[in-house]
Scaffold this motif. Structure first.
Motif, PDB file in Angstrom:
ATOM      1  N   ALA A 156       0.829  -1.215   0.000  1.00  0.00           N
ATOM      2  CA  ALA A 156       0.000   0.000   0.000  1.00  0.00           C
ATOM      3  C   ALA A 156       0.862   1.263   0.000  1.00  0.00           C
ATOM      4  O   ALA A 156       0.323   2.368  -0.038  1.00  0.00           O
ATOM      5  N   HIS A 157       2.200   1.094   0.069  1.00  0.00           N
ATOM      6  CA  HIS A 157       3.083   2.270   0.103  1.00  0.00           C
ATOM      7  C   HIS A 157       4.174   2.207  -0.963  1.00  0.00           C
ATOM      8  O   HIS A 157       5.368   2.198  -0.639  1.00  0.00           O
ATOM      9  N   PRO A 158       3.784   2.155  -2.263  1.00  0.00           N
ATOM     10  CA  PRO A 158       4.817   2.258  -3.299  1.00  0.00           C
ATOM     11  C   PRO A 158       5.463   3.633  -3.211  1.00  0.00           C
ATOM     12  O   PRO A 158       4.860   4.585  -2.713  1.00  0.00           O
ATOM     13  N   ILE A 206       5.189  -6.178   6.683  1.00  0.00           N
ATOM     14  CA  ILE A 206       6.072  -5.126   6.149  1.00  0.00           C
ATOM     15  C   ILE A 206       5.139  -4.093   5.526  1.00  0.00           C
ATOM     16  O   ILE A 206       4.768  -4.202   4.354  1.00  0.00           O
ATOM     17  N   HIS A 207       4.741  -3.123   6.314  1.00  0.00           N
ATOM     18  CA  HIS A 207       3.691  -2.219   5.846  1.00  0.00           C
ATOM     19  C   HIS A 207       4.228  -1.120   4.941  1.00  0.00           C
ATOM     20  O   HIS A 207       3.631  -0.790   3.930  1.00  0.00           O
ATOM     21  N   ASP A 208       5.333  -0.514   5.319  1.00  0.00           N
ATOM     22  CA  ASP A 208       5.892   0.597   4.547  1.00  0.00           C
ATOM     23  C   ASP A 208       7.338   0.250   4.233  1.00  0.00           C
ATOM     24  O   ASP A 208       7.894  -0.713   4.788  1.00  0.00           O
ATOM     25  N   GLY A 265       6.712   2.438  12.405  1.00  0.00           N
ATOM     26  CA  GLY A 265       5.508   2.952  11.752  1.00  0.00           C
ATOM     27  C   GLY A 265       5.818   3.433  10.348  1.00  0.00           C
ATOM     28  O   GLY A 265       6.660   2.853   9.647  1.00  0.00           O
ATOM     29  N   HIS A 266       5.172   4.502   9.946  1.00  0.00           N
ATOM     30  CA  HIS A 266       5.350   4.987   8.571  1.00  0.00           C
ATOM     31  C   HIS A 266       6.695   5.680   8.385  1.00  0.00           C
ATOM     32  O   HIS A 266       7.244   6.270   9.300  1.00  0.00           O
ATOM     33  N   VAL A 267       7.187   5.560   7.161  1.00  0.00           N
ATOM     34  CA  VAL A 267       8.460   6.167   6.776  1.00  0.00           C
ATOM     35  C   VAL A 267       8.198   7.597   6.315  1.00  0.00           C
ATOM     36  O   VAL A 267       7.281   7.836   5.523  1.00  0.00           O
ATOM     37  N   LEU A 271      -7.386   6.259   5.999  1.00  0.00           N
ATOM     38  CA  LEU A 271      -5.978   5.899   6.068  1.00  0.00           C
ATOM     39  C   LEU A 271      -5.166   6.897   5.242  1.00  0.00           C
ATOM     40  O   LEU A 271      -4.926   7.987   5.711  1.00  0.00           O
ATOM     41  N   HIS A 272      -4.852   6.549   3.989  1.00  0.00           N
ATOM     42  CA  HIS A 272      -3.899   7.392   3.266  1.00  0.00           C
ATOM     43  C   HIS A 272      -4.514   8.045   2.038  1.00  0.00           C
ATOM     44  O   HIS A 272      -5.539   7.577   1.522  1.00  0.00           O
ATOM     45  N   GLY A 273      -3.828   9.086   1.557  1.00  0.00           N
ATOM     46  CA  GLY A 273      -4.253   9.758   0.348  1.00  0.00           C
ATOM     47  C   GLY A 273      -3.113  10.533  -0.282  1.00  0.00           C
ATOM     48  O   GLY A 273      -2.002  10.581   0.262  1.00  0.00           O
TER      49      GLY A 273
END
Ligand SMILES: [Fe+2]
Length: 504
Positions: free
Chosen positions: A173-175, A224-226, A289-291, A490-492
């Motif tokens: 979900a985080h290309p 491995i989310h991000d 968490g997020h990068v 979540l994200h945008g």
């Protein structure tokens, strides 16, 4: 397969994730000329796309988490004259379509096909991120390929495997996007199916051509989310939430917090690498968490990786084997810098500084994406600081639950070490921001920050636009008032008007 299904109900269960502001809406809508308080500069012209989990039907399983809802995409189009329009559509996933036909939930637990009522070819809800790539919107969740959508109408085109080129069963979900070339860098984990340790790293050209694939085996089957990318390296932070196929087959949760598992950080050459080249660095058990961004220190070649780090399990709704999880209000994630020598034989790594870069409880870090993979100065994010004056007593009955609370937007300047804060109001919480560059300016961080804000007084949603110029960040430049409540998402991403055809 499944156990007998309970009768269909029109009511969501009384869990916090379905109450108050988190009550599912099921809304698909178009609205034009939204109320704008203040002035949107002509430089802000384009579309803000974001996605939220919003279950179409009440689940038939117990305590279904927020993360398992159907992906519902919002598009806020800001015209050069300051008008704002709104469009919202569900992604027509296989799950969504078949449940609509059946008029009930058919999918079982989060990422556990053994709990489903029917057999799905693709289980994804496409509810985690939405990116614009090669003329299409891609709705993403890390357990499947993307779904492609029309950026103008939000109509679902269909499951998208890049014309048969996709090498993995899964797609992050985080290309990441190279701002110089438009190249999309991607990976999938559990890439050969549920419970597999295989990680597939791949690169896709701006025109949609698969350029390279590298298969790796992770030291643990975990989330491995991000990930992070520099000019010459890619970095895979592994969250110690582990998967076990036997647990899945027994109808259990996909994820279980593992206090014994270190925080692994995989480092691989960005181009021309192989499985033999990956190094798995380690840090004691913690939750990455997020990068925010990563880059190479020009003097040493070391990798500088800025990401959120928490000592405890941020995904508290997936506890450890004994059922232990931190209370949500005790979780503290900070923007943290790791400096990693990719050639080092010592695989133990620690953050650079004794203290974190920025010390509030924070997440959803964003930068000026034109500076991705390069040394960045500015980071924007969601933060929680109770001292700002949130009226928790007034809003507590309306908050619902099962999602993280942040009451402010923040701007961290890595050059000065200073943090500026925007507090949207005593009855408000913020969602993930996006940075919008000022047209004609090439200065990093010169622009605007836009975020969806939950107003628990009106039980409606608002967009708040900030000027990122130092000294102006604390004031709202323009507020867009929506006629509806949008669940926490979540994200945008922001897409400039030059990149999407306009509907008047
Ligand atoms: Fe994410």
């Amino acid at each position: 397969m499944s156990s007998p299904l309970p009768p269909v109900t029109s009511h969501f269960p009384p869990n916090p994730q379905f109450q108050g502001f988190m009550k599912p809406s099921g809304l698909e809508a178009d609205a034009h000329n939204l109320e704008v308080i203040g002035t949107i500069p002509p430089s802000v012209s384009g579309t803000f796309y974001r996605v939220m989990p919003d279950p179409q039907f009440p689940p038939f399983i117990q305590n279904d988490p927020w993360f398992n809802g159907d992906g519902n995409i919002s598009a806020f189009r800001i015209h050069p004259d300051g008008r704002v329009s709104f469009k919202q559509r569900y992604v027509r996933t296989e799950k969504f379509t078949r449940e609509r036909e059946a008029q009930r939930a058919l999918l079982g637990k989060y990422r556990n096909k053994y709990t489903d009522a029917v057999e799905f070819a693709i289980r994804t809800t496409a509810n985690t991120n939405v990116v614009h790539f090669n003329g299409k919107l891609l709705a993403l969740k890390e357990d499947a390929p993307p779904y492609a959508l029309d950026p103008d109408t939000l109509e679902t085109i269909g499951l998208y495997d890049f014309d048969g080129q996709l090498p993995s069963l899964t797609f992050t979900a985080h290309p990441k996007f190279d701002p110089k070339t438009g190249e999309m860098l991607c990976f999938g984990y559990e890439a050969k199916g549920d419970g597999t340790p295989d990680v597939c790293y791949y690169r896709i050209s701006a025109e949609g051509k698969l350029l390279e694939t590298v298969w790796l085996v992770a030291p643990v089957v975990a989330m491995i989310h991000d990930f992070a990318v520099t000019e010459n390296w890619v970095v895979f932070p592994i969250i110690p939430q582990v998967c076990d196929l036997d647990r899945l087959k027994a109808g259990g949760e996909h994820w279980q917090w593992s206090p014994e598992t270190p925080f692994y950080i995989g480092v691989l050459p960005r181009r021309g690498g192989s499985a033999a080249d990956v190094k798995w660095f380690r840090h004691p058990n913690s939750f990455p968490g997020h990068v925010a961004n990563a880059y190479e220190d020009p003097s040493t070649g070391n990798l500088v990786v800025d990401l959120g780090l928490s000592a405890s399990n941020v995904f508290f709704w997936w506890p450890d084997a004994q059922g232990n999880a931190p209370r949500p209000e005790t979780i503290h994630s900070q923007l943290t810098r790791f400096t990693i020598n990719p050639k080092s034989e010592d695989l133990e790594v620690t953050p650079d500084m004794v203290t974190a870069l920025e010390t509030t409880n924070s997440e959803f870090y964003r930068i000026d994406d034109r500076f991705a993979f390069q040394q960045h100065r500015h980071v924007f994010f969601d933060a929680m600081d109770p001292a700002l004056g949130t009226d928790f007593g007034a809003i507590a009955p309306k908050l619902g639950g099962g999602y993280p609370l942040y009451n402010s937007l923040a701007h961290f300047d890595a050059q000065t070490g200073k943090t500026e804060v925007y507090f949207p109001g005593r009855t408000h919480m913020v969602q993930e921001p996006v940075f919008i560059p000022k047209k004609g300016s090439e200065v990093e961080g010169d622009g605007y920050l836009l975020a969806l804000v939950n107003n628990y007084d009106t039980m409606g949603s608002e967009l708040h636009l900030l000027d990122t110029t130092e000294g102006k960040f604390g004031e709202c430049l323009a507020k867009v008032v929506l006629p509806v409540r949008l669940r926490h998402g979540l994200h945008g991403n922001w897409v400039d008007a030059n990149n999407v055809k306009e509907t008047k």
